[in-house]
Enzyme design. Structure first.
Site, short mmCIF file in Angstrom:
data_model
loop_
_atom_site.label_atom_id
_atom_site.label_comp_id
_atom_site.label_asym_id
_atom_site.label_seq_id
_atom_site.Cartn_x
_atom_site.Cartn_y
_atom_site.Cartn_z
N LYS A 152 -2.64 6.59 1.36
CA LYS A 152 -2.47 6.96 2.77
C LYS A 152 -1.47 8.12 2.85
CE LYS A 152 -2.36 4.59 7.22
NZ LYS A 152 -3.61 5.15 7.74
N GLU A 164 -16.20 6.50 4.37
CA GLU A 164 -15.54 5.92 5.54
C GLU A 164 -15.40 7.03 6.57
OE1 GLU A 164 -11.45 4.75 5.00
OE2 GLU A 164 -11.00 6.46 3.73
N ARG A 178 0.83 -1.20 0.00
CA ARG A 178 0.00 0.00 0.00
C ARG A 178 0.86 1.25 0.00
NH1 ARG A 178 -4.62 0.32 4.43
NH2 ARG A 178 -2.86 0.87 5.74
#
Ligand code: PLP
Ligand code: COI
Length: 338
Positions: A183, A219, A80
């Site tokens: 992220k 989210e 990720r």
């Protein structure tokens, strides 16, 4: 470690002994270096501080009953972080180097891994950023990668207890084709004002709706959403949410428990049909939701009348924790022993 109260840890920074560093220069990553300093010198024109060219990761290590230390799915975090690098034109940290740095950081700070009985864990924070100077909006030529760790307790108040969340249409976290799926620090800066307002109103956090149509659940600022109904685990599919490794794991465990799994758009009104809902993530683990208030529509979706977590959330939580702490066999190969 006599001064750490393992049973009452919150989620906050604690200094540990060592961190691991690696620099990227002239097109190559150097060797992993061990440091005992919490600081590093930085160029005043580093791209990280001007243009937010940075990403971070969050993962955990757990001490088992056998006192062995297990790291959960660190290769997923490594990949990720590579995606985040691709999304911000940063140098990509090779998966092996990332996992070596994580293992080294855990090993050198092993005395900070909380005891099994405390239910706490060691939070691992890798961070990668443009350290080289630019003043035009361009990627840096030099990068710094650091891994540091700290013992943590629950992210949301009370641990495995239900808490209230809120939907407020006034705020967006990220755009559909923007950075939400990476992220990167900017997403968290973008969530601070909304988070503050939610906290002041007594909520654990805000659930963002999709920024384009304001119809579907995305989210919250630090965790994915799931809902449970009719023996089905349902979680949003969206271009603007972080692909959570916890959520991905829970989908596997839900299937194993004989549930159906659906990853699809979740309209806000569907909230009224769920038997249970939760927020899930490395820090959040499963944070069961007591109710979600729709602030603008003046509506309340209640999932727990007695304040207790629902049975499915509890089963998923126990199953995930059992694998992480080594109480159950690691049949999916999710765990690395340090
Ligand atoms: N969504 C956001 C925005 C997050 O910051 C996190 C935390 O990493 C998650 C979801 C959960 O992801 P993971 O389960 O990989 O920790
Ligand atoms: C995590 O769950 O690892 C997170 O990154 C959440 C938050 C502390 C940013």
């Amino acid at each position: 470690m006599e001064n750490i109260d393992w049973n009452n840890l919150g989620f906050g920074y604690i200094k540990t002994d060592f961190n691991i560093r690696c620099t990227y220069k002239n097109g190559n990553w150097g060797d992993l270096e061990v440091s005992d300093s919490e600081y590093f010198p930085m160029h005043i024109s580093a791209t990280a501080i001007h243009y937010g060219q940075e990403s971070f990761e969050g993962l955990k290590a757990f001490r088992g009953k056998d006192s062995k230390v297990r790291i959960f799915r660190m290769d997923e975090n490594a990949r990720r972080m590579q995606d985040s690098s691709a999304g911000t034109l940063m140098a990509q940290m090779p998966v092996d180097k990332f996992t070596d740095a994580v293992k080294k950081a855990v090993k050198l700070n092993e005395k900070f891994v909380p005891p099994y009985e405390s239910g706490a864990s060691l939070y691992i924070r890798p961070v990668l950023f443009g350290s080289g100077p630019q003043i035009g909006v361009k990627p840096a030529d030099e990068y710094m990668f650091i891994v540091f760790v700290m013992p943590v307790g629950p992210y949301f108040k009370g641990g495995f207890q239900t808490t209230p969340f809120v939907i407020m249409r006034e705020f967006d976290r990220s755009a559909p084709r923007g950075m939400g799926k990476y992220k990167v620090g900017g997403n968290y800066a973008a969530s601070l004002v909304a988070g503050k307002k939610a906290h002041e109103l007594g909520y654990s956090n805000i659930f963002y709706l999709d920024a384009k149509e304001k119809k579907y659940i995305d989210e919250c600022g630090a965790a994915n959403f799931f809902g449970i109904k009719n023996n089905t685990y349902i979680t949003p599919k969206s271009l603007s949410i972080l692909p959570s490794i916890t959520n991905k794991s829970l989908m596997v465990l839900a299937e194993e428990m004989g549930m159906k799994v659906e990853q699809r758009q979740v309209p806000v009104e569907e909230l009224s049909t769920f038997e249970e809902t939760g927020a899930c993530g490395t820090a959040a683990v499963i944070s069961p939701i007591q109710r979600i208030d729709d602030y603008d529509e003046n509506k309340s979706y209640v999932f727990s009348k007695d304040g207790k977590p629902g049975p499915v959330s509890e089963k998923l939580y126990n199953k995930l924790r059992a694998i992480q702490y080594g109480d159950e066999p690691d049949k999916y190969g999710w765990v690395t022993l340090v």
